[in-house]
Design an enzyme around this catalytic site. Structure first.
Site, mmCIF file in Angstrom:
data_model
loop_
_atom_site.group_PDB
_atom_site.id
_atom_site.type_symbol
_atom_site.label_atom_id
_atom_site.label_comp_id
_atom_site.label_asym_id
_atom_site.label_seq_id
_atom_site.Cartn_x
_atom_site.Cartn_y
_atom_site.Cartn_z
ATOM 1 N N LYS A 89 -51.394 61.426 -40.165
ATOM 2 C CA LYS A 89 -52.320 60.229 -40.566
ATOM 3 C C LYS A 89 -51.284 59.230 -40.976
ATOM 4 O O LYS A 89 -50.561 59.523 -41.740
ATOM 5 C CB LYS A 89 -53.401 61.168 -41.556
ATOM 6 C CG LYS A 89 -54.269 59.946 -42.084
ATOM 7 C CD LYS A 89 -55.485 59.886 -41.316
ATOM 8 C CE LYS A 89 -56.463 58.787 -41.464
ATOM 9 N NZ LYS A 89 -55.681 57.472 -40.778
ATOM 10 N N GLN A 110 -45.099 58.939 -45.925
ATOM 11 C CA GLN A 110 -46.442 59.142 -45.715
ATOM 12 C C GLN A 110 -46.836 60.689 -45.899
ATOM 13 O O GLN A 110 -47.884 61.260 -46.390
ATOM 14 C CB GLN A 110 -46.879 58.858 -44.192
ATOM 15 C CG GLN A 110 -48.656 58.550 -44.268
ATOM 16 C CD GLN A 110 -49.270 57.274 -44.731
ATOM 17 O OE1 GLN A 110 -48.658 56.218 -44.671
ATOM 18 N NE2 GLN A 110 -50.322 57.456 -45.418
ATOM 19 N N LYS A 113 -46.890 61.481 -49.691
ATOM 20 C CA LYS A 113 -48.331 60.842 -49.962
ATOM 21 C C LYS A 113 -49.473 61.599 -49.632
ATOM 22 O O LYS A 113 -50.374 61.749 -50.494
ATOM 23 C CB LYS A 113 -48.223 59.295 -49.391
ATOM 24 C CG LYS A 113 -49.617 58.627 -49.964
ATOM 25 C CD LYS A 113 -49.590 57.259 -49.160
ATOM 26 C CE LYS A 113 -48.412 56.420 -48.958
ATOM 27 N NZ LYS A 113 -48.842 55.064 -48.505
ATOM 28 N N LYS A 125 -46.854 57.209 -38.684
ATOM 29 C CA LYS A 125 -46.942 55.739 -38.769
ATOM 30 C C LYS A 125 -46.704 55.254 -37.465
ATOM 31 O O LYS A 125 -45.935 55.676 -36.736
ATOM 32 C CB LYS A 125 -46.182 55.440 -40.025
ATOM 33 C CG LYS A 125 -46.185 54.137 -40.462
ATOM 34 C CD LYS A 125 -46.959 54.106 -41.626
ATOM 35 C CE LYS A 125 -47.425 52.726 -42.305
ATOM 36 N NZ LYS A 125 -48.403 52.878 -43.430
ATOM 37 N N GLY A 164 -55.141 50.971 -40.573
ATOM 38 C CA GLY A 164 -54.495 49.616 -40.919
ATOM 39 C C GLY A 164 -53.389 49.907 -41.834
ATOM 40 O O GLY A 164 -52.941 50.826 -42.321
ATOM 41 N N ASP A 165 -52.374 48.714 -41.742
ATOM 42 C CA ASP A 165 -51.520 48.530 -42.686
ATOM 43 C C ASP A 165 -51.077 47.134 -42.565
ATOM 44 O O ASP A 165 -52.206 46.226 -42.084
ATOM 45 C CB ASP A 165 -50.223 49.418 -42.344
ATOM 46 C CG ASP A 165 -49.016 49.486 -43.306
ATOM 47 O OD1 ASP A 165 -49.288 50.098 -44.240
ATOM 48 O OD2 ASP A 165 -47.982 48.579 -43.268
ATOM 49 N N THR A 208 -57.324 51.096 -51.268
ATOM 50 C CA THR A 208 -55.996 51.232 -51.996
ATOM 51 C C THR A 208 -55.993 50.424 -53.075
ATOM 52 O O THR A 208 -55.414 50.841 -54.046
ATOM 53 C CB THR A 208 -55.204 50.651 -50.709
ATOM 54 O OG1 THR A 208 -55.427 51.328 -49.419
ATOM 55 C CG2 THR A 208 -53.529 50.844 -51.043
ATOM 56 N N ASN A 239 -55.163 42.830 -48.141
ATOM 57 C CA ASN A 239 -56.086 43.892 -48.104
ATOM 58 C C ASN A 239 -55.805 44.594 -49.886
ATOM 59 O O ASN A 239 -56.647 44.547 -50.681
ATOM 60 C CB ASN A 239 -56.096 44.980 -47.153
ATOM 61 C CG ASN A 239 -57.013 45.917 -47.408
ATOM 62 O OD1 ASN A 239 -56.506 47.154 -48.026
ATOM 63 N ND2 ASN A 239 -58.268 45.893 -47.431
ATOM 64 N N SER A 375 -59.266 57.493 -46.172
ATOM 65 C CA SER A 375 -59.228 57.086 -44.710
ATOM 66 C C SER A 375 -59.973 58.804 -44.340
ATOM 67 O O SER A 375 -60.303 58.988 -43.575
ATOM 68 C CB SER A 375 -58.077 57.144 -44.021
ATOM 69 O OG SER A 375 -57.738 55.584 -44.131
HETATM 70 P P1 NDP Z 1 -51.910 42.832 -45.490
HETATM 71 O O1 NDP Z 1 -51.482 42.311 -43.887
HETATM 72 O O2 NDP Z 1 -53.301 42.783 -45.616
HETATM 73 O O3 NDP Z 1 -51.270 41.889 -46.445
HETATM 74 C C1 NDP Z 1 -49.978 42.007 -46.571
HETATM 75 C C2 NDP Z 1 -49.468 40.998 -47.762
HETATM 76 O O4 NDP Z 1 -47.858 41.164 -48.178
HETATM 77 C C3 NDP Z 1 -49.766 39.546 -47.281
HETATM 78 O O5 NDP Z 1 -49.832 38.867 -48.301
HETATM 79 C C4 NDP Z 1 -48.241 39.126 -46.695
HETATM 80 O O6 NDP Z 1 -48.151 37.777 -46.713
HETATM 81 C C5 NDP Z 1 -47.375 39.938 -47.738
HETATM 82 N N1 NDP Z 1 -46.129 40.124 -47.141
HETATM 83 C C6 NDP Z 1 -45.854 40.763 -46.010
HETATM 84 N N2 NDP Z 1 -44.771 41.196 -45.372
HETATM 85 C C7 NDP Z 1 -44.054 40.284 -46.309
HETATM 86 C C8 NDP Z 1 -42.651 39.933 -46.452
HETATM 87 N N3 NDP Z 1 -41.692 40.358 -45.684
HETATM 88 N N4 NDP Z 1 -42.249 39.260 -47.677
HETATM 89 C C9 NDP Z 1 -43.176 38.715 -48.315
HETATM 90 N N5 NDP Z 1 -44.399 38.896 -48.318
HETATM 91 C C10 NDP Z 1 -44.885 39.770 -47.436
HETATM 92 O O7 NDP Z 1 -51.542 44.341 -45.738
HETATM 93 P P2 NDP Z 1 -51.869 45.267 -46.854
HETATM 94 O O8 NDP Z 1 -52.153 44.765 -48.087
HETATM 95 O O9 NDP Z 1 -52.608 46.295 -46.135
HETATM 96 O O10 NDP Z 1 -50.253 46.081 -47.098
HETATM 97 C C11 NDP Z 1 -49.510 45.621 -48.262
HETATM 98 C C12 NDP Z 1 -48.575 46.860 -48.541
HETATM 99 O O11 NDP Z 1 -49.554 48.042 -49.054
HETATM 100 C C13 NDP Z 1 -47.757 47.245 -47.390
HETATM 101 O O12 NDP Z 1 -46.393 47.849 -48.152
HETATM 102 C C14 NDP Z 1 -48.419 48.479 -46.897
HETATM 103 O O13 NDP Z 1 -47.586 49.422 -46.303
HETATM 104 C C15 NDP Z 1 -49.032 49.037 -48.306
HETATM 105 N N6 NDP Z 1 -50.116 49.977 -47.964
HETATM 106 C C16 NDP Z 1 -51.294 49.570 -47.532
HETATM 107 C C17 NDP Z 1 -52.485 50.272 -47.437
HETATM 108 C C18 NDP Z 1 -53.985 49.941 -46.676
HETATM 109 O O14 NDP Z 1 -54.893 50.756 -46.836
HETATM 110 N N7 NDP Z 1 -54.071 48.628 -46.275
HETATM 111 C C19 NDP Z 1 -52.528 51.607 -47.887
HETATM 112 C C20 NDP Z 1 -51.212 52.100 -48.584
HETATM 113 C C21 NDP Z 1 -50.265 51.176 -48.854
HETATM 114 P P3 NDP Z 1 -47.994 36.918 -45.356
HETATM 115 O O15 NDP Z 1 -49.512 36.804 -45.063
HETATM 116 O O16 NDP Z 1 -47.290 35.535 -45.666
HETATM 117 O O17 NDP Z 1 -47.191 37.747 -44.352
HETATM 118 O O1 2IT Z 2 -49.416 53.190 -46.013
HETATM 119 C C1 2IT Z 2 -50.701 53.966 -45.958
HETATM 120 O O2 2IT Z 2 -51.171 54.777 -46.825
HETATM 121 C C2 2IT Z 2 -51.719 53.195 -45.228
HETATM 122 N N1 2IT Z 2 -51.409 52.085 -44.507
HETATM 123 C C3 2IT Z 2 -53.146 53.728 -44.894
HETATM 124 C C4 2IT Z 2 -52.998 54.860 -43.853
HETATM 125 C C5 2IT Z 2 -54.472 55.382 -43.589
HETATM 126 O O3 2IT Z 2 -54.385 56.288 -42.653
HETATM 127 O O4 2IT Z 2 -55.325 55.212 -44.188
#
Ligand code: NDP
Ligand code: 2IT
Length: 443
Positions: A89, A110, A113, A125, A164-165, A208, A239, A375
């Site tokens: 997952k 992961q 986690k 992943k 998603g990520d 998240t 997100n 999830s």
């Molecule tokens: P999104 O794509 O929705 O948002 C990512 C954000 O981070 C954007 O604002 C983006 O800016 C910024 N960003 C991405 N890459 C960079 C970079 N290299 N330098 C600076 N800013 C950056 O992703 P999420 O919100 O889903 O994910 C954010 C973090 O949370 C990640 O580390 C992800 O692995 C983690 N995560 C996500 C989960 C989920 O359920 N979605 C669960 C657990 C962890 P820009 O638009 O300019 O790229």
């Molecule tokens: O980093 C993470 O935990 C995620 N991007 C969410 C993974 C998931 O299966 O919901």
């Protein structure tokens, strides 16, 4: 040399150049030492050697046609790291920086986690170096359909369930799901983060960010305080960041900052989240536009958010986005806690400084686990062919985050390291997977 040091050397030798993967493994190994040394059965079973080697990695070509009629080729990845406690997952990331190194570090994290959630899910992943920025909906669909045309062979509701990520939200999950269903003829919960009309779970979108803030609030309460009235700096505007800001504001915090990869905004009056949602979720715009509308706010091109004085820092963008200099700024400004929304956002040097400075630090594998936990709740609802209410899912999420905090805090205490949540998270996450692997023999 100690067993854990040997393992780190093996990982570096066997995976040359994979800096993020080395970093993630090192962080885990250094804190596992007391748990591993106390149990010789782990070494005898070559448990760590097995844990740092993914079950398998799939790498594939993703050809698609852009709007100008040109054929584009991207590279797709899925790493199935460990399924000792449940089906693989973990999310899919679409970003130009995605590489084997990046998906391996994320897959490795992961595993721990997902174990911490208390739910039966293994770790995986995936993703691609495709950049969704500036692409039309049709181009994103063409990419997603091609990506799934290869990926479908390796995933399934009881096998591996992506989500998603970075760069993958409801739109991409929809396109991926449609193609999976078309290729297999199966209507099953093969992906999470689905739309509500076709098997998605209420509160998964928020999970998240909400979970992160539930954990932060639990941490504060345990230390005799709360988020009420606290100044909070958030990075990112995707997100995780958006729903972290929402929950922090609901709990009475004042959120001062957000950012994207171009720059950051500082709003001394507190972030206007409706405006951020309009820019980011509706128009898919840049955070810069915030200051065009809210003229009291400052847009800081190319700057991070960590120099703005705050009580609590919530990094929610990407790996290594908070380095030693940033940590020094947080310390100089009297920050109380750093709770990670992103995966591995703090560099090892920054973490060392938090520990030395007495800044409470919670690693992402504990504090951002609310997303994957929800999830798993989506998977449960899919198997039951039922949908739970928002409040029901949210209450379960809240309970899971409280349990995670209790577990990482108690584990740290057991090892005589009160408030060392990195050690608590790594050991608590590790033990369950390790015991399952021992019970299942040499596989
Ligand atoms: P999104 O794509 O929705 O948002 C990512 C954000 O981070 C954007 O604002 C983006 O800016 C910024 N960003 C991405 N890459 C960079 C970079 N290299 N330098 C600076 N800013 C950056 O992703 P999420 O919100 O889903 O994910 C954010 C973090 O949370 C990640 O580390 C992800 O692995 C983690 N995560 C996500 C989960 C989920 O359920 N979605 C669960 C657990 C962890 P820009 O638009 O300019 O790229
Ligand atoms: O980093 C993470 O935990 C995620 N991007 C969410 C993974 C998931 O299966 O919901």
């Amino acid at each position: 040399m100690a067993y854990v040091d040997d393992i780190y050397d093996i990982v570096v030798k066997r995976n040359p150049g994979e800096k993020n993967f080395h970093q993630a493994v090192r962080e885990v190994l250094t804190t596992l030492r007391p748990a591993v040394e106390a149990n010789p059965a782990y070494q005898k079973a070559a448990l760590l050697e097995r844990m740092v080697e993914p079950d398998r990695v799939v790498i594939f070509r993703v050809p698609w046609v852009d709007d100008a009629g040109n054929v584009q080729v991207n590279r797709g990845f899925r790493v199935q790291f460990n399924n000792a406690i449940g089906p693989y997952k973990g999310g899919l990331r679409l970003h130009p920086t995605v590489s084997l190194d990046v998906v391996k570090f994320l897959g490795f994290e992961q595993v721990f986690k997902n174990s911490l959630t208390g739910l039966p899910i293994g770790g995986g992943k995936g993703g691609s170096d495709f950049d969704p920025k500036g692409k039309s909906d049709r181009e994103v669909m063409a990419f997603c359909q091609s990506f799934m045309t290869e990926l479908y062979k390796y995933v399934g509701a009881d096998v591996d369930v992506p989500a998603g990520d970075i760069g993958v939200g409801a739109r991409e999950i929809g396109f991926l799901y449609g193609q999976y269903k078309r290729l297999t003829g199966r209507y099953e919960g093969v992906l999470t983060g689905k739309g509500l009309s076709y098997g998605g779970s209420l509160a998964r979108t928020e999970a998240t960010g909400y979970g992160l803030v539930y954990l932060a609030e639990e941490l504060m309460k345990d230390h005799g305080t709360s988020l009420e009235g606290k100044k909070v700096c958030v990075s990112g505007s995707g997100n995780v960041a958006i729903f972290a800001v929402q929950k922090a504001q609901q709990l009475g915090a004042k959120v001062l900052t957000m950012s994207d990869s171009n720059g950051s905004i500082y709003d001394p009056e507190g972030i206007d989240l409706d405006l951020v949602k309009e820019i980011k979720l509706v128009r898919r715009g840049r955070i810069k536009e915030y200051a065009d509308v809210k003229t009291n706010a400052e847009y800081r091109e190319g700057k991070r958010v960590w120099d703005i004085p705050c009580d609590v820092a919530l990094p929610c963008a990407t790996q290594n986005e908070l380095d030693l200099e940033d940590a020094k700024n947080l310390q100089a400004n009297g920050a109380y806690a750093v709770v990670e929304g992103a995966n591995m956002p703090s560099t090892p040097e920054a973490i060392d400084l938090f520990n030395a400075a007495g800044i409470l630090y919670v690693p992402g594998k504990a504090s951002n686990a609310g997303g994957v936990a929800t999830s798993a709740l989506e998977m449960t609802q899919n198997s039951e062919r039922l949908s739970w209410s928002f409040d029901e899912v949210d209450a379960k999420l809240h309970g899971i985050m409280k349990n995670i905090y209790a577990s990482i805090s108690a584990t740290a205490k057991d090892y005589g390291q009160v408030d060392n949540f990195m050690m608590g998270a790594n050991i608590a996450g590790f033990r369950k997977v390790a015991d399952a692997m021992i019970a299942q023999g040499v596989v």
